[in-house]
Design an enzyme around this catalytic site. Structure first.
Site, mmCIF file in Angstrom:
data_model
loop_
_atom_site.group_PDB
_atom_site.id
_atom_site.type_symbol
_atom_site.label_atom_id
_atom_site.label_comp_id
_atom_site.label_asym_id
_atom_site.label_seq_id
_atom_site.Cartn_x
_atom_site.Cartn_y
_atom_site.Cartn_z
ATOM 1 C CG ASP A 20 -5.081 -0.219 -5.039
ATOM 2 O OD1 ASP A 20 -4.923 -1.432 -5.254
ATOM 3 O OD2 ASP A 20 -4.524 0.679 -5.699
ATOM 4 C CG ASP B 245 -1.417 -3.974 -6.403
ATOM 5 O OD1 ASP B 245 -1.223 -3.050 -7.211
ATOM 6 O OD2 ASP B 245 -0.494 -4.601 -5.837
ATOM 7 C CD GLU C 230 -1.544 -3.412 -11.640
ATOM 8 O OE1 GLU C 230 -0.747 -2.535 -11.991
ATOM 9 O OE2 GLU C 230 -1.349 -4.123 -10.637
ATOM 10 C CG HIS D 26 -0.356 4.547 -8.737
ATOM 11 N ND1 HIS D 26 -1.460 3.942 -9.317
ATOM 12 C CD2 HIS D 26 0.319 3.564 -8.103
ATOM 13 C CE1 HIS D 26 -1.450 2.651 -9.038
ATOM 14 N NE2 HIS D 26 -0.381 2.388 -8.297
HETATM 15 C C1 GLC Z 1 0.852 -2.439 -8.872
HETATM 16 C C2 GLC Z 1 0.728 -1.028 -8.361
HETATM 17 C C3 GLC Z 1 2.109 -0.494 -8.123
HETATM 18 C C4 GLC Z 1 2.764 -1.347 -7.059
HETATM 19 C C5 GLC Z 1 2.784 -2.817 -7.483
HETATM 20 C C6 GLC Z 1 3.135 -3.723 -6.334
HETATM 21 O O1 GLC Z 1 1.473 -2.505 -10.103
HETATM 22 O O2 GLC Z 1 -0.014 -0.260 -9.248
HETATM 23 O O3 GLC Z 1 2.095 0.856 -7.730
HETATM 24 O O4 GLC Z 1 4.087 -0.920 -6.839
HETATM 25 O O5 GLC Z 1 1.514 -3.241 -7.928
HETATM 26 O O6 GLC Z 1 2.100 -3.764 -5.389
#
Ligand code: GLC
Ligand code: CA
Length: 492
Positions: free
Chosen positions: A100, A196, A253, A325
């Site tokens: 990640d 991410d 994402e 998560h």
């Molecule tokens: C993404 C992750 C999340 C995190 C955020 C900031 O949405 O999945 O868990 O808090 O990015 O990095």
């Protein structure tokens, strides 16, 4: 002959939140050696690749999503040697390893930010967004998106926590530095990444306010930074610098990317990524007149259809995922308590018998419901702690706060995994876990489900086996496509 990699397009990716997966060294925290010990189970289930939530050194202001050193392993999780053992043990089993990569922001304690905040004339000042006056943007995690820096007398931008300052992606040096990190891990033998917060990398030039006097009235809070035009060019530039090719398995994402725009990201021939993790199933929860939970099945199937139809003609497939998560568990969101096991199987069949890249999240294969918290001091996610403080400040009662947390907190899906109901701490650790395991999860432990033919776990295994053996027959009625099945098959 070692087993061959499966073609990635229809891989089964299993998401690991390492802190709660399995503890190898008995300190109560899940780690890489604990994970390595479980690979045979994951292979038995039908998993082809692991995506690990961030494993790098981090002050844990957002549990790993605030990275202070991208080129090492957090001591909680082990060492580089443990990482290499995990990698080798995965590859030996024909499985892939995805990391990640948190590329939108760093930790405030990352050396780049320390240098950037050291003075207004620092060579790294323009690696982040600094302004004499903040704009009106809200952080995605709540509160203003700007924090005042006393020492240099300016504000810096953070779309998430103040401990997560946003990098300035308009600066090619930033893209280059991040690309070198990706390259480092590719050289270490990882097979791909999950990127991410990919869709917020690009901010509107000049960082204008969201609200005032625009023709057409107020604009949604995220309009200045979500999926902006030109973002894809930056991602492509970054991927090229990193040496990421279409032979790597890469997930983005993808909050804010519509199905119709997805082919440019993942389609043949030029899309830089393998698959997008869209957010369209995040808000399809319903309740009936009695307040019982369910889902909008029409929205569920429309989403599946629209993504498949948009992508298949371009030689790409949707990512099929239900949990992660950041989300509560599906059996709690979408099914009444007495039907959870049945519902878990129905959701698995409805999702993973579609064509696409299957993505599961740890515990989903056990049909775990949300962990239930009986006191707020058992919550660990900093986002939960901040919310609890905010709700308290608004005068909400402790009982009401707890009820709210038991509905929405990210902790609900982040507690330790039960491995064996007959062992202390259900086999997760020989010590007190970093966060308590929900006692209601213990009877759902992996070992007991494995021995029970009718279990959710065995159902998942059957579905995933079906995917692997009957891939061709999984085409939805009326759709034909020339999706290349084997884009690449790497032998180890
Ligand atoms: C993404 C992750 C999340 C995190 C955020 C900031 O949405 O999945 O868990 O808090 O990015 O990095
Ligand atoms: Ca440990």
């Amino acid at each position: 002959m070692p087993p061959r990699f499966r073609p990635w397009q229809e891989c089964v990716v299993y998401t690991v939140w390492p802190r709660s997966f399995a503890d190898g060294n008995g300190d109560g925290i899940g780690d890489l050696p604990g994970l390595t010990e479980r690979l045979d189970e994951l292979r038995w289930l039908g998993v082809d690749a692991l995506w690990l939530a961030p494993i790098h050194p981090s002050p844990n202001a957002d549990y790993g999503y605030d990275v202070s050193d991208y080129l090492d392993v957090h001591p909680d999780f082990g060492t580089m040697a443990d990482f290499r053992t995990l990698r080798d043990e995965l590859h030996r089993r024909g499985m892939r390893l995805l990391l990640d990569l948190v590329i939108n922001h760093t930790s405030v304690r990352h050396p780049w930010f320390l240098a950037s905040r050291a003075s207004r004339t620092s060579a790294k000042r323009d690696w982040y967004h600094w302004r004499a006056r903040p704009n009106d943007w809200e952080s995605i995690f709540g509160g203003p998106a700007w924090t005042w820096d006393e020492a240099t007398g300016e504000y810096y931008l953070h779309l998430f926590f103040p401990e997560q300052p946003d990098l300035d992606w308009s600066n090619p040096a930033v893209r280059q530095a991040l690309a070198e990190i990706a390259r480092f891990w590719l050289d270490e033998g990882v097979d791909g990444f999950r990127f991410d917060a990919l869709t917020v990398l690009k901010k509107e030039e000049g960082l204008p306010d969201v609200t005032p006097g625009e023709p057409g009235g107020p604009r949604p809070a995220w309009s200045r930074f979500l999926a902006r035009p030109g973002l894809l060019d930056w991602v492509r530039d970054f991927a090229e610098r990193a040496g990421i090719t279409r032979d790597h398995l890469t997930l983005g994402e993808a909050n804010g990317i519509a199905a119709t725009d997805a082919p440019a990201w993942v389609g043949e021939p030029q899309g830089p990524l393998s698959a997008l993790l869209h957010f369209e199933l995040w808000h399809i929860d319903t309740t009936d007149a009695q307040g019982r939970p369910g889902l909008d099945t029409r929205a569920f199937s429309d989403t599946a259809r629209s993504w498949y139809r948009a992508l298949a003609p371009h030689g790409a497939l949707p990512a099929l995922y239900l949990e992660n998560h950041d989300l509560p568990r599906i059996v709690s969101r979408w099914a009444p308590p007495e039907r959870r096991a049945q519902a878990a199987k129905a959701f698995a069949a409805a999702t993973y018998l579609q064509r696409g890249l299957a993505v599961l999240y740890q515990g989903q294969e056990l049909g775990l419901p949300n962990a239930r918290f009986t006191r707020s001091s058992d919550l660990r996610d900093p986002l939960s702690l901040r919310r609890i403080a905010a709700l308290r400040a608004q005068g909400m009662s402790d009982a009401a706060i707890l009820a709210e947390m038991n509905r929405s907190a990210r902790d609900l899906s982040r507690t330790p995994i039960p491995w064996d109901a007959n062992r202390p701490q259900a086999g997760f650790s020989s010590a007190e876990p970093w966060q308590p395991m929900d006692p209601a999860h213990i009877p759902l432990a992996w070992r007991q489900q494995r021995e029970d033919e009718d279990s959710v776990l065995n159902f998942y295994r059957a579905i995933l086996a079906e995917r692997h053996t009957k891939r061709q027959e999984l085409l939805p009625a009326g759709l034909t496509t020339s999706v290349p099945i084997a884009r690449q098959s790497t032998t180890q």
